[in-house]
Design an enzyme around this catalytic site. Structure first.
Site, PDB file in Angstrom:
ATOM      1  N   TYR A 105     -28.333   3.040  31.538  1.00 37.80           N
ATOM      2  CA  TYR A 105     -28.435   4.489  32.071  1.00 37.80           C
ATOM      3  C   TYR A 105     -29.484   4.772  32.962  1.00 37.80           C
ATOM      4  O   TYR A 105     -30.694   4.692  32.169  1.00 37.80           O
ATOM      5  CB  TYR A 105     -27.964   5.612  31.288  1.00 37.80           C
ATOM      6  CG  TYR A 105     -27.713   6.812  31.861  1.00 37.80           C
ATOM      7  CD1 TYR A 105     -26.761   7.100  32.790  1.00 37.80           C
ATOM      8  CD2 TYR A 105     -28.854   7.915  31.395  1.00 37.80           C
ATOM      9  CE1 TYR A 105     -26.814   8.462  33.616  1.00 37.80           C
ATOM     10  CE2 TYR A 105     -28.586   9.071  32.068  1.00 37.80           C
ATOM     11  CZ  TYR A 105     -27.614   9.124  33.266  1.00 37.80           C
ATOM     12  OH  TYR A 105     -27.578  10.590  33.690  1.00 37.80           O
ATOM     13  N   ASP A 148     -15.212  14.942  32.026  1.00 45.94           N
ATOM     14  CA  ASP A 148     -15.268  14.883  30.762  1.00 45.94           C
ATOM     15  C   ASP A 148     -14.907  16.511  30.225  1.00 45.94           C
ATOM     16  O   ASP A 148     -14.540  16.791  28.925  1.00 45.94           O
ATOM     17  CB  ASP A 148     -16.527  14.654  30.016  1.00 45.94           C
ATOM     18  CG  ASP A 148     -17.981  15.361  31.071  1.00 45.94           C
ATOM     19  OD1 ASP A 148     -17.535  16.209  32.144  1.00 45.94           O
ATOM     20  OD2 ASP A 148     -19.000  15.119  30.405  1.00 45.94           O
ATOM     21  N   HIS A 149     -15.260  17.460  30.943  1.00 46.03           N
ATOM     22  CA  HIS A 149     -15.155  18.864  30.510  1.00 46.03           C
ATOM     23  C   HIS A 149     -15.224  19.821  31.598  1.00 46.03           C
ATOM     24  O   HIS A 149     -15.543  19.312  32.736  1.00 46.03           O
ATOM     25  CB  HIS A 149     -16.031  19.290  29.480  1.00 46.03           C
ATOM     26  CG  HIS A 149     -17.445  19.059  29.945  1.00 46.03           C
ATOM     27  ND1 HIS A 149     -17.965  19.916  30.935  1.00 46.03           N
ATOM     28  CD2 HIS A 149     -18.340  17.984  29.476  1.00 46.03           C
ATOM     29  CE1 HIS A 149     -19.426  19.090  30.985  1.00 46.03           C
ATOM     30  NE2 HIS A 149     -19.390  18.105  30.410  1.00 46.03           N
ATOM     31  N   GLU A 176     -23.861   0.758  26.936  1.00 47.78           N
ATOM     32  CA  GLU A 176     -25.047  -0.288  26.624  1.00 47.78           C
ATOM     33  C   GLU A 176     -24.859  -0.821  25.111  1.00 47.78           C
ATOM     34  O   GLU A 176     -25.771  -1.649  24.777  1.00 47.78           O
ATOM     35  CB  GLU A 176     -26.461   0.895  26.615  1.00 47.78           C
ATOM     36  CG  GLU A 176     -26.844   1.354  28.078  1.00 47.78           C
ATOM     37  CD  GLU A 176     -26.214   2.731  28.358  1.00 47.78           C
ATOM     38  OE1 GLU A 176     -25.497   3.171  27.401  1.00 47.78           O
ATOM     39  OE2 GLU A 176     -26.824   3.293  29.135  1.00 47.78           O
ATOM     40  N   HIS A 184     -20.629  24.656  28.604  1.00 49.29           N
ATOM     41  CA  HIS A 184     -19.281  23.942  28.018  1.00 49.29           C
ATOM     42  C   HIS A 184     -19.512  23.772  26.660  1.00 49.29           C
ATOM     43  O   HIS A 184     -20.812  23.526  26.024  1.00 49.29           O
ATOM     44  CB  HIS A 184     -18.862  22.799  29.064  1.00 49.29           C
ATOM     45  CG  HIS A 184     -19.886  21.842  29.037  1.00 49.29           C
ATOM     46  ND1 HIS A 184     -19.927  20.862  28.314  1.00 49.29           N
ATOM     47  CD2 HIS A 184     -20.885  21.670  29.967  1.00 49.29           C
ATOM     48  CE1 HIS A 184     -21.030  20.195  28.524  1.00 49.29           C
ATOM     49  NE2 HIS A 184     -21.862  20.760  29.699  1.00 49.29           N
ATOM     50  N   ASN A 189     -23.472  15.796  21.138  1.00 48.29           N
ATOM     51  CA  ASN A 189     -24.555  15.194  22.052  1.00 48.29           C
ATOM     52  C   ASN A 189     -25.721  14.720  21.196  1.00 48.29           C
ATOM     53  O   ASN A 189     -26.578  14.123  21.360  1.00 48.29           O
ATOM     54  CB  ASN A 189     -24.863  15.973  22.949  1.00 48.29           C
ATOM     55  CG  ASN A 189     -23.876  16.276  24.010  1.00 48.29           C
ATOM     56  OD1 ASN A 189     -22.798  15.271  24.108  1.00 48.29           O
ATOM     57  ND2 ASN A 189     -24.078  16.983  25.163  1.00 48.29           N
ATOM     58  N   THR A 226     -20.228  16.430  26.796  1.00 48.19           N
ATOM     59  CA  THR A 226     -20.365  15.272  27.482  1.00 48.19           C
ATOM     60  C   THR A 226     -20.076  14.028  26.525  1.00 48.19           C
ATOM     61  O   THR A 226     -19.171  13.106  26.760  1.00 48.19           O
ATOM     62  CB  THR A 226     -21.481  15.238  28.229  1.00 48.19           C
ATOM     63  OG1 THR A 226     -21.607  16.322  29.168  1.00 48.19           O
ATOM     64  CG2 THR A 226     -21.699  13.879  29.140  1.00 48.19           C
ATOM     65  N   ASP A 245     -21.767  18.647  37.146  1.00 49.75           N
ATOM     66  CA  ASP A 245     -22.259  19.336  35.662  1.00 49.75           C
ATOM     67  C   ASP A 245     -23.560  20.019  35.893  1.00 49.75           C
ATOM     68  O   ASP A 245     -23.884  20.999  35.387  1.00 49.75           O
ATOM     69  CB  ASP A 245     -22.268  18.160  34.687  1.00 49.75           C
ATOM     70  CG  ASP A 245     -22.452  18.809  33.374  1.00 49.75           C
ATOM     71  OD1 ASP A 245     -21.736  19.670  32.814  1.00 49.75           O
ATOM     72  OD2 ASP A 245     -23.877  18.606  32.787  1.00 49.75           O
ATOM     73  N   HIS A 254     -24.517  23.879  35.194  1.00 45.81           N
ATOM     74  CA  HIS A 254     -25.345  24.306  34.051  1.00 45.81           C
ATOM     75  C   HIS A 254     -26.536  25.235  34.758  1.00 45.81           C
ATOM     76  O   HIS A 254     -26.692  26.285  34.118  1.00 45.81           O
ATOM     77  CB  HIS A 254     -26.133  23.390  33.486  1.00 45.81           C
ATOM     78  CG  HIS A 254     -25.526  22.781  32.565  1.00 45.81           C
ATOM     79  ND1 HIS A 254     -25.030  23.427  31.338  1.00 45.81           N
ATOM     80  CD2 HIS A 254     -24.664  21.493  32.491  1.00 45.81           C
ATOM     81  CE1 HIS A 254     -24.027  22.392  30.602  1.00 45.81           C
ATOM     82  NE2 HIS A 254     -23.965  21.245  31.144  1.00 45.81           N
TER      83      HIS A 254
HETATM   84 ZN   LIG Z   1     -20.479  16.534  30.756  1.00 40.99          ZN
END
Ligand SMILES: [Zn+2]
Ligand SMILES: *[C@@H]1O[C@H](CO)[C@@H](O)[C@H](O)[C@H]1NC(C)=O
Ligand SMILES: *[C@@H]1O[C@H](CO)[C@@H](O)[C@H](O)[C@H]1NC(C)=O
Ligand SMILES: *[C@@H]1O[C@H](CO)[C@@H](O)[C@H](O)[C@H]1NC(C)=O
Length: 480
Positions: A219, A302-303, A203, A416, A157, A136, A255, A259
């Protein structure tokens, strides 16, 4: 990935050829003088004319085939030019991300609103190709900087800076982590306004971007999607000069569900339908304000996502007979294995021993994990040119996961982060707006191309990046 170039031939092309070929053949035959005399001479003449005609029509057919396949994929929009703005005083790009929206999810259910964008917009026919690793944060930041993760610095990440031993997490907002120049920074550098309703990196204060209150949302995953859409719509009620030229909008779904349950569960279908409703709410709001045709809406993910299950596991502890990999060496397990052995150990030696074990046939699923020195990874992954990338990287086959040791945990879900060559990692690219042809399909491309696309639409000079300078011209309508 290169096989995508076949997608340049849309389903429309053959129909066009079928219509065109008999026509041109007929026209040629009727233009030849009809023979009056039945002498040998005229028979010879006729057969000569006929064979010339056949040769000519074949040549024309070949020329047509060549022309239709080498020209743009959409013969119907060849003469289309960018449409002028009718209400807005300046171009506006709204970049929407639906996290983990695997390419193909749009066919899971009835998605009338996303379909409106597709039908009257331009779509990557076989999906948008994420960058490696297909995670992500690296991907969202590649989309807004045009840089591969090695160059924008968000290589995972979660990672450790080898110099300072400081740890980057998805909550790190210090500018030092975030390299490159994201679109919001480029836009404000040009004296234009930008707004962000969530996006990794938004941010962070960088250059003239200081995450202004009211234009930059911190966020908070609890904010309902409807509220996000309403806030974006309200920007269009501002006075013309205050309407941001560039806006982002982010949704965590599908997403989140992917998962938990993998890509083929009804929960995904539900999440996709919900995202479609959000797109519908957005389109209606833009239509009510008379700006839907003026705004450039770019919807991406994003994926992708692939199903994982407890049988497809590789355990590092199974390698102990060849080399012991303690947990302290492992920065990230799966699907991207990232190992940083302490000084005193040769990474090359560690890689050799791990691969010896994995290929021995004595390690469960060992053949599905390949370990590399980062410099020896396939160059198409662009995953070496940063000190932040640990020296040892393991790639697993689609759907496999790496864990330290066996446990009794049993689970099936989705993941992913795999090689971006896997089709399951692909996501969507759908763009609707004045500079995009209606109903056009373009071949798949990597998301690092999006930065130049947005700066071209906004007519501003972007920072150096890994996109191709000529890419925007290849998918945007000419201005006249
Ligand atoms: Zn993602
Ligand atoms: C596509 O655009 C045309 C022209 O503005 C419009 O008439 C048509 O309804 C649109 N189609 C969809 C599916 O939104
Ligand atoms: C996050 O959003 C929720 C829902 O709008 C709100 O109740 C909560 O106060 C917000 N949290 C923060 C830290 O702003
Ligand atoms: C990516 O872009 C950066 C910044 O312009 C440049 O330094 C780097 O060499 C580029 N890398 C590739 C693989 O194109």
């Amino acid at each position: 990935m290169d096989s995508d170039s076949i997608s340049i031939l849309t389903s429309k092309a053959p129909t066009k050829r079928e219509e065109e070929l008999p026509d041109s053949t007929d026209a040629l035959l009727s233009s030849s003088d009809a023979p009056q005399k039945s002498s040998t001479k005229s028979v010879l003449f006729i057969s000569l004319v006929l064979s010339t005609c056949v040769a000519l029509s074949a040549a024309i057919a070949i020329a047509f085939l060549f022309f239709s396949s080498s020209s743009s994929s959409n013969s119907e929009s060849i003469n289309e030019v960018a449409r002028p703005l009718t209400k807005l005083k300046h171009p506006v790009v709204l970049l929407i991300s639906s996290d983990g929206f695997r390419f193909g999810y749009q066919f899971k259910t009835y998605t009338p609103n996303i379909n409106r964008l597709i039908k009257n917009g331009t779509e990557a026919e076989s999906g948008l190709i994420p960058v490696f690793p297909t995670l992500t944060f690296p991907n969202h930041y590649s989309i807004v900087t045009g840089l591969y993760p090695a160059y924008h610095g968000i290589i995972n990440n979660y990672f450790t800076d080898p110099e300072t031993n400081e740890v980057f997490t998805m909550a790190s907002h210090e500018p030092k982590w975030w390299l490159g120049e994201p679109l919001w920074e480029t836009v404000v550098n040009h004296g234009l306004k930008a707004s962000t309703y969530f996006w990794p990196g938004s941010e962070v204060h960088k250059g003239s971007w200081n995450c202004p209150k009211d234009y930059c949302m911190f966020y908070n995953s609890s904010v309902p999607f409807e509220e996000r859409v309403d806030t974006v719509l309200k920007y269009f009620d501002l006075s013309s000069s205050d309407i941001p030229s560039f806006m982002t909008l982010y949704f965590e779904d599908p997403d989140h569900q992917g998962h938990q349950v993998g890509p083929d569960d009804p929960l995904i279908t539900e999440a996709v339908a919900n995202i479609d409703e959000m797109i519908g709410k957005l389109i209606r709001g833009l239509e009510e304000r008379g700006v839907f045709e003026d705004v450039t809406v770019i919807m991406v993910g994003d994926h992708g996502m692939v199903g994982t299950c407890d049988k497809k596991l590789i355990f590092l502890d199974d390698l102990t007979s060849w080399i012991e990999i303690p947990t302290e060496w492992v920065q990230y397990y799966t699907p991207l294995l990232a190992i940083c052995p302490p000084s005193g150990y040769s990474p090359k030696d560690v890689v050799a021993k791990m691969n010896e074990g994995l290929k021995s046939g004595k390690v469960d699923n060992g053949q599905y994990l390949s370990v590399y020195l980062k410099e020896e990874l396939p160059s198409r992954l662009h995953y070496a040119a940063s000190d932040r990338i640990p020296p040892i990287i393991g790639l697993v086959q689609e759907g496999y996961k790496v864990e330290q040791k066996r446990s009794t945990r049993q689970e099936c879900g989705g993941a992913h982060g795999y090689d971006n060559a896997f089709f399951s990692m692909r996501t969507i690219f759908i763009a609707h707006g004045p500079q995009f042809a209606r109903g056009r399909k373009v071949p798949s491309f990597e998301n690092v191309q999006i930065y130049n696309l947005v700066t071209t639409i906004l007519n501003i000079q972007g920072a150096a990046n890994n996109g191709t300078a000529s890419f925007p011209q290849s998918i945007l309508l000419p201005s006249h």
